[in-house]
Design an enzyme around this catalytic site. Sequence first.
Site, PDB file in Angstrom:
ATOM      1  N   CYS A  14      13.823  77.946  85.867  1.00  0.00           N
ATOM      2  CA  CYS A  14      12.574  77.679  85.155  1.00  0.00           C
ATOM      3  C   CYS A  14      12.088  78.934  84.456  1.00  0.00           C
ATOM      4  O   CYS A  14      12.688  80.004  84.572  1.00  0.00           O
ATOM      5  CB  CYS A  14      11.508  77.156  86.106  1.00  0.00           C
ATOM      6  SG  CYS A  14      10.924  78.408  87.273  1.00  0.00           S
ATOM      7  N   CYS A  17      11.563  82.015  86.597  1.00  0.00           N
ATOM      8  CA  CYS A  17      12.793  82.763  86.884  1.00  0.00           C
ATOM      9  C   CYS A  17      13.070  83.761  85.763  1.00  0.00           C
ATOM     10  O   CYS A  17      13.436  84.917  86.003  1.00  0.00           O
ATOM     11  CB  CYS A  17      13.980  81.815  87.024  1.00  0.00           C
ATOM     12  SG  CYS A  17      13.825  80.590  88.327  1.00  0.00           S
ATOM     13  N   ASP A 434      17.478  87.242  44.076  1.00  0.00           N
ATOM     14  CA  ASP A 434      18.189  88.152  43.191  1.00  0.00           C
ATOM     15  C   ASP A 434      18.943  87.306  42.166  1.00  0.00           C
ATOM     16  O   ASP A 434      19.396  86.200  42.480  1.00  0.00           O
ATOM     17  CB  ASP A 434      19.174  88.993  44.007  1.00  0.00           C
ATOM     18  CG  ASP A 434      20.019  89.893  43.140  1.00  0.00           C
ATOM     19  OD1 ASP A 434      19.447  90.688  42.381  1.00  0.00           O
ATOM     20  OD2 ASP A 434      21.254  89.781  43.212  1.00  0.00           O
ATOM     21  N   ASP A 636      21.065  95.098  47.305  1.00  0.00           N
ATOM     22  CA  ASP A 636      20.092  94.139  47.842  1.00  0.00           C
ATOM     23  C   ASP A 636      19.750  94.435  49.294  1.00  0.00           C
ATOM     24  O   ASP A 636      18.780  93.886  49.822  1.00  0.00           O
ATOM     25  CB  ASP A 636      20.636  92.702  47.760  1.00  0.00           C
ATOM     26  CG  ASP A 636      20.779  92.226  46.323  1.00  0.00           C
ATOM     27  OD1 ASP A 636      19.990  92.676  45.474  1.00  0.00           O
ATOM     28  OD2 ASP A 636      21.681  91.417  46.058  1.00  0.00           O
TER      29      ASP A 636
END
Length: 755
Positions: A14, A17, A434, A636
């Site tokens: 869970c 944990c 671009d 880029d």
Amino acid sequence: MTRQIRLSVGGMSCASCVARVERAIQALPGVIEATVNLTTESATVTYRPATISRARIAQAIRAAGYEPREPEETAETDQERKEQEMVQLTRDLRFAVILTLPLVLIGMGPMVAPGLDGLMTRLAPRMLWHWLELALATPVLFWAGRRFLTRGLTELRHFSPGMDSLVMLGSSAAYLYSVLALTIPERFPAGTANLYFEAAAVIVTLILFGRYLEALAKGRTSQAIQRLVKLQPKTARILRANGESDIPIDAVVPGDLIRVRPGERIPVDGTLTEGTSHLDESMLSGEPLPVRKRPGDDVIGGTINQTGAFLYRATRVGAETVLARIIQMVEDAQSGKPPIQRVADRIAAVFVPLVMAAALLTFGVWLWLGPTPALSYAFVTAVSVLLIACPCAMGLATPTAIMVASGRGAAMGILFRNGSALETLARVDTIVLDKTGTLTEGRPALTELIAYGLPEAEALALAAAVERHSEHPIAAAIVAAAKARTLSLAPAVEIEAVPGYGIRARVEAQRIAVGARRWMDRLAVPLDAAAGVAERLDAAGQTPIYVAADDRLIAVLVVTDPIKPDSQSAIAQLRALGLEVAMLTGDGRQTAAAVARQVGIEHVLAEVLPADKSAEVKRLQAAGRRVAFVGDGINDAPALAQADAGIAIGTGTDIAVEAGEVILMQGDLRGAANAIALARRTLRTIRLNFFWAYGYNVALIPLAAGVFYPLTGWLLNPMLAAGAMSLSSLFVITNSLRLRRFSTVSTVPAHDPKG
């Protein structure tokens, strides 16, 4: 110097944990960051190796009550381990069901069917039936449910209660209460010595069943990784001086010559050297059409050879192959933790202690104010509160959605580098594209040819005969166009090239010149015949290339960077998603505006130097925009890193791919629209999961505590509470699995990304 490792963590059930393992690791000196994922059962740790070791991290996980494992085990070994755990879970569930069914019949049958009580009494004394209930419930709790007892005790010993603590307390309380009521009933107030053996057994059985369903669903969420791993063949056929031989894939080294036959998978990445074929690259790129391969073309490991046999030379092996990098990216995405999950983990860390306090308060209030027999009411309500509030669904809400979405994205040719990329991308409201290589093909091509006084093919052949002696990209485009038309090129002599102007040479008996207008002016070539064409091209932001033979104009060529065929529809899809779309380019304003008009973009950022691309993105962010940037080139990379979400075209450079948070394996810009739509769908799924997990607990805890009993007489049986808790987890998982049906974007309604 820092290092990052990933360890598998067994025994988590869970969100509590997850929080406990993270706290245990982060408490270690030298650990910079620790991220634990419930669905992948893994911990990703960034640490300083000079301060702490891998073994010390594993020891901390073990001390917290969980089992660290090396994730570097092969996928086959990992799958075998999960299958073994599934076999054990199935066996325990079957054992629990076999004993619980008769136990429920004995314990609750007389209440449901009054005639059954008389039959049982005639068969055996009532006390014998009670001892039989004890005999049936004991192995269910202590054998089939042993995982809850051991893990629950460990959680309590570390003062970090979680789901297993709640299950252990609920089932053990029902069992011990019943044992005492059976053995020393005289010590109980009148009417309170009731037996709850069937409740203890049913709690364990129902939660085991919930775990079984979760395990099945988790297996489906990780299928993307399993499919990718299975793409790589086990052996490769190597061509050596002494002939061909099959060797293990791990033994292949760069430079090996590999033979591939029709229908076989490519073992590793390489470059085709001999033969031609068509390759099915759909499992990596999402593109369904086979790709033609010729000598010099790259081939990718894991793809399928369809038609011809060929030889290729290995270039990248092991962890360097495209397939290995894709698997690593998908694993990173699935084990990553977006901001929304970190908030949930902090809530879950305090939720379980609050639930235990609520259970104690419920017990005390019912014992003090409840009707006769108050002890029984207090016991039933307290156990119901413990069981209904298990935070299992909370821990699964985000990672299951991230796992399914990243797997679905990989199948579509979209790779998310980490889980936070999904959440970030879902929130963007502006996308900057671009131009070169993103909206356009990224390489010049001959797009128009107008001949004067002779056939187009002849004019092109003369121009190409001269231009093949130039290294200019425009020259390469003209020569490529001639080759595409299979034109024969005559030899050229007396070559003269003038940088910035053009080139001329003698081809057979003619003096051929190719170049810009200023070159023609310098050579005194009249251009009156092309005046109208020149005006049209200038208006479109295109530059004409003139061809003259013996000082006479014979052709006008237009060489441009062609717009990708999918760019216009991709822009329409992005705008339909409610995004503001902008184009960024270093080209002049007129050329940029012409491209923008063709694809449907209104906002254009032109004449931007490569170094200033990231500054333009930052300017938009300063204006309050959440920006995604799409690019493919080396220049880029800064803009991709600066953007809130960087989307790299995977057909571009490795540097751009490494800088992007999201990678499109195809050059198709429509993948950006699909990625954003998938991210938004995933975020909506996570929110719905959390609404169900938290709303469910908040709504049902009062019911379990008996708040409505004075008004309605409603009380929640502990067995129903356990079943409802399991259903909560199952809903979260099945809701996440719906992401597997996500399809590509066509026309979608506008969406408010801030909503």
